[in-house]
Design an enzyme around this catalytic site. Structure first.
Site, PDB file in Angstrom:
ATOM      1  N   TYR A 466       4.266   5.290   5.963  1.00 49.08           N
ATOM      2  CA  TYR A 466       3.634   5.523   4.977  1.00 49.08           C
ATOM      3  C   TYR A 466       3.969   4.824   3.667  1.00 49.08           C
ATOM      4  O   TYR A 466       5.218   4.776   3.339  1.00 49.08           O
ATOM      5  CB  TYR A 466       3.807   7.160   4.502  1.00 49.08           C
ATOM      6  CG  TYR A 466       3.330   7.601   3.228  1.00 49.08           C
ATOM      7  CD1 TYR A 466       2.114   7.200   2.830  1.00 49.08           C
ATOM      8  CD2 TYR A 466       3.733   8.700   2.389  1.00 49.08           C
ATOM      9  CE1 TYR A 466       1.350   7.638   1.567  1.00 49.08           C
ATOM     10  CE2 TYR A 466       3.315   9.159   1.380  1.00 49.08           C
ATOM     11  CZ  TYR A 466       2.115   8.468   0.880  1.00 49.08           C
ATOM     12  OH  TYR A 466       1.564   9.144  -0.450  1.00 49.08           O
ATOM     13  N   VAL A 467       3.070   3.927   3.261  1.00 50.14           N
ATOM     14  CA  VAL A 467       3.592   2.881   2.133  1.00 50.14           C
ATOM     15  C   VAL A 467       4.364   3.497   0.946  1.00 50.14           C
ATOM     16  O   VAL A 467       5.169   2.833   0.536  1.00 50.14           O
ATOM     17  CB  VAL A 467       2.506   1.910   1.752  1.00 50.14           C
ATOM     18  CG1 VAL A 467       1.238   2.788   1.031  1.00 50.14           C
ATOM     19  CG2 VAL A 467       2.754   0.897   1.158  1.00 50.14           C
ATOM     20  N   ASN A 468       3.904   4.881   0.417  1.00 52.25           N
ATOM     21  CA  ASN A 468       4.518   5.537  -0.444  1.00 52.25           C
ATOM     22  C   ASN A 468       5.884   5.785  -0.332  1.00 52.25           C
ATOM     23  O   ASN A 468       6.960   6.130  -1.312  1.00 52.25           O
ATOM     24  CB  ASN A 468       3.769   6.632  -1.031  1.00 52.25           C
ATOM     25  CG  ASN A 468       2.955   6.181  -2.464  1.00 52.25           C
ATOM     26  OD1 ASN A 468       3.083   5.222  -2.767  1.00 52.25           O
ATOM     27  ND2 ASN A 468       2.256   7.046  -2.538  1.00 52.25           N
ATOM     28  N   TYR A 469       6.403   5.815   1.084  1.00 54.81           N
ATOM     29  CA  TYR A 469       7.645   5.940   1.423  1.00 54.81           C
ATOM     30  C   TYR A 469       8.310   4.398   1.935  1.00 54.81           C
ATOM     31  O   TYR A 469       8.774   4.447   2.857  1.00 54.81           O
ATOM     32  CB  TYR A 469       7.890   6.838   2.618  1.00 54.81           C
ATOM     33  CG  TYR A 469       7.477   8.418   2.238  1.00 54.81           C
ATOM     34  CD1 TYR A 469       7.483   8.896   0.965  1.00 54.81           C
ATOM     35  CD2 TYR A 469       7.006   9.060   3.200  1.00 54.81           C
ATOM     36  CE1 TYR A 469       6.952  10.203   0.565  1.00 54.81           C
ATOM     37  CE2 TYR A 469       6.716  10.430   2.826  1.00 54.81           C
ATOM     38  CZ  TYR A 469       6.502  10.853   1.760  1.00 54.81           C
ATOM     39  OH  TYR A 469       6.232  12.314   1.471  1.00 54.81           O
ATOM     40  N   ARG A 470       8.353   3.882   0.862  1.00 54.79           N
ATOM     41  CA  ARG A 470       8.449   2.415   1.159  1.00 54.79           C
ATOM     42  C   ARG A 470       9.917   1.998   1.964  1.00 54.79           C
ATOM     43  O   ARG A 470      10.732   2.391   1.549  1.00 54.79           O
ATOM     44  CB  ARG A 470       8.492   1.494  -0.066  1.00 54.79           C
ATOM     45  CG  ARG A 470       8.393   0.150   0.241  1.00 54.79           C
ATOM     46  CD  ARG A 470       8.515  -0.912  -0.928  1.00 54.79           C
ATOM     47  NE  ARG A 470       7.477  -0.530  -1.913  1.00 54.79           N
ATOM     48  CZ  ARG A 470       6.302  -1.007  -2.046  1.00 54.79           C
ATOM     49  NH1 ARG A 470       5.867  -1.859  -0.948  1.00 54.79           N
ATOM     50  NH2 ARG A 470       5.734  -0.733  -3.296  1.00 54.79           N
TER      51      ARG A 470
END
Ligand code: FDA
Length: 526
Positions: A466-470
């Site tokens: 998930y990009v928001n959990y970079r």
């Protein structure tokens, strides 16, 4: 209502004649560009902070993950700009380009790898904190929210106007709208209404040429890209028009803790099979965590739930679909939706006014990683996880169920592709209390070991994230302009087939690759 363009035509003409000369500026040159060239007669000292100004350090250090706080000044910005309007954002972009500086945009500052306030090359931080208005039109059930607002501010403003509206976004109130919406954004209403990004209906962006564009002017490709593809690659998103969603006057929540023994693992197993198939009004997430308490087994699992309805309907539903949990009416609490926001944020005894402040109760040193789960994970894996957690202690595994609305939306609708077939998302998080290099490395290595251990049990080809959990471990753009091949290593993990379209959009809207970072979308090169 939407924000107005503040610039006069004459000024615009001056701006577009700037040539991008790419010399590295000193503080003074940057400030004088902001002061004289772009915005004649304004006093930049109220919104441009350079390293010699007292406020600079407090603005640099307002980081949610102080893991990066010890880094040398060369990774700190030449200036921090806190714009009050679009004109100041535009000036920052154009002066930075003129002087060969990068721009890092910071809304809530929660980026897991510090991408919004760190850079290896000389740069300026554009801090959106002053652009935080929320304007609600309850008649058409929409709102304009500026990127610098936090989720808490958004939820609070909605609750001030209506008891039957809400917004489906993340659980932590201090997260910024700018980064969160541009990476997707999910929370306790994800099964009923999908992502924050799924409910965005318009936006204003300032692109690399300084143009201020709404949905109509930016076009559907760019509007698609900023709803989940990460804003940092495409421009500065100033504000978002969102469709509010309906919530009942009374919702029900519960938190049930279980020691992680054989029976609890059985319940986790059941949860894996049913959580994504339940009625979409019902969301039950799991948090496996080490609890430092002598009375209990140290590793516990929390079953944490929001039901968009009353207890009298929830308990029979749970007894039919998840009897192993043994939910009783006395485990349940009825409240308003906004109170449930506080409940999930761990601020149950606080007043909702707190949501309107930029409070962050979550500052800590941490490293996180993520996975999506397609097939239930075998029970023996949870036995092993328990052993690993006992060794590490300050560690969390947060499991968020999908299904419901998430399975109805197609993979290509917005760049966030993790839809039908995904049972749940896992976020692994390790925290530590002493920030020396040895301690950080030890904890980060431990996290990498856990991630490696989980590999056979999660999504494959690619192993998605998930990009928001970079997570920069997934790969970075090593060349200045990145390349499609290099980018696809991490890009397909975040975006699957949508990565290709993101590259196409990027190549059209920012062909000089001005907006870039270690994981920004690369451009096509012939
Ligand atoms: P930040 O300002 O650091 O920005 C993140 C990225 O977006 C950076 O690359 C930045 O440059 C870019 N960006 C920011 N504003 C921009 C703008 N206006 N225009 C263009 N680019 C912009 N996620 C989730 O889905 N559900 C959840 O419940 C939670 N909960 C949660 C709790 C806590 C404590 C943390 C630290 C994080 C989460 N998250 C989350 C993850 C969160 O969604 C993610 O870190 C967001 O990117 C944070 O957005 P911010 O604006 O706060 O970060």
């Amino acid at each position: 209502m939407c924000p107005k363009i503040a610039t006069k035509t004459t000024l615009w003409a001056a701006i577009v004649t700037i040539t991008f000369i790419n010399t590295i500026a000193t503080h003074n040159e940057f400030v004088s560009c902001m002061n004289n060239y772009i915005i004649p007669f304004t006093n930049t000292s109220t919104y441009v902070y350079t390293q010699n100004m007292p406020l600079y350090s407090s603005l640099v250090s307002s980081q949610h993950n102080p893991r990066f706080a010890n880094l040398s000044l060369s990774r700190k910005p030449l200036a921090i700009v806190t714009p009050q309007n679009e004109q100041e954002i535009r000036a920052t972009i154009l002066c930075s380009r003129h002087h060969g500086l990068q721009v890092r945009v910071r809304s809530g500052g929660h980026d897991y790898e510090g991408m919004s306030y760190l850079s290896e090359t000389p740069f300026v931080v554009l801090d959106m904190r002053n652009l935080n208005s929320v304007t609600i039109n309850i008649n058409d059930e929409t709102a304009w929210v500026q990127s610098g607002a936090t989720l808490g501010e958004l939820y609070y403003k909605i609750a001030q106007v209506s008891k039957v509206h809400g917004y489906p976004a993340g659980i932590c109130p201090s997260v910024g709208v700018g980064g969160h919406f541009s990476g997707g954004g999910f929370g306790a209403m994800v099964r009923k209404y999908g992502l924050a990004a799924d409910n965005v209906i318009d936006a204003y962006i300032i692109d690399a040429k300084g143009r201020f564009l709404d949905r109509n002017a930016m076009g559907e490709d760019l509007f698609w890209a900023i709803r989940g593809g990460g804003g940092a690659s495409f421009g500065v998103i100033v504000s978002w028009k969102i469709k509010l969603v309906r919530v009942p006057r009374t919702v029900t929540v519960f938190s049930i803790y279980k020691n992680m023994n054989r029976r609890a693992i059985e319940s986790i197993n059941q949860w894996q099979h049913i959580a994504s198939k339940l009625k979409e009004e019902l969301y039950i997430r799991l948090v496996i965590q080490y609890i430092h308490d002598n009375k209990t087994t140290p590793v516990q699992v929390l079953f944490n739930s929001l039901y968009l309805g009353e207890t009298k309907d929830l308990t029979p539903l749970m007894n039919r679909s998840f009897p192993q949990l043994g939910l009783k009416p006395e485990d349940c609490k009825e409240m308003s939706w906004i109170e449930s926001v506080l409940f999930f944020a761990g601020l149950e005894n606080s007043t909702k006014v707190l949501l309107g402040n930029k409070t962050d109760p979550y500052v800590s040193y941490f490293k996180a990683k993520s996975d999506f789960v397609i097939k239930p994970i075998p029970k023996h894996v949870f036995v092993k996880i328990r052993k690993k957690f006992i060794q590490q202690k300050l560690v969390f595994m947060i499991m968020e169920p999908f299904g419901g609305r998430m399975s109805e939306i197609s993979e290509a609708d917005v760049p966030f592709p993790h839809r039908r077939g995904n049972l749940y998302n896992i976020q692994y998080l390790v925290k530590w209390e002493v920030n020396d290099v040895r301690a950080s490395n030890e904890h980060i290595d431990w996290m990498r070991g856990l991630y490696e251990y989980m590999k056979p049990y999660v999504s494959k080809h690619p192993r998605t994230a998930y990009v928001n959990y970079r997570d920069l471990d997934l790969g970075t753009n090593r060349e200045v302009n990145g390349s499609y091949l290099e980018g696809s290593v991490w890009g397909e993990k975040y975006f699957k087939g949508n990565f290709k379209r993101l590259v196409q959009v990027k190549s059209v809207v920012d062909p000089d690759n001005f907006f870039r970072n270690e994981q920004s979308i690369p451009i096509h090169r012939n």
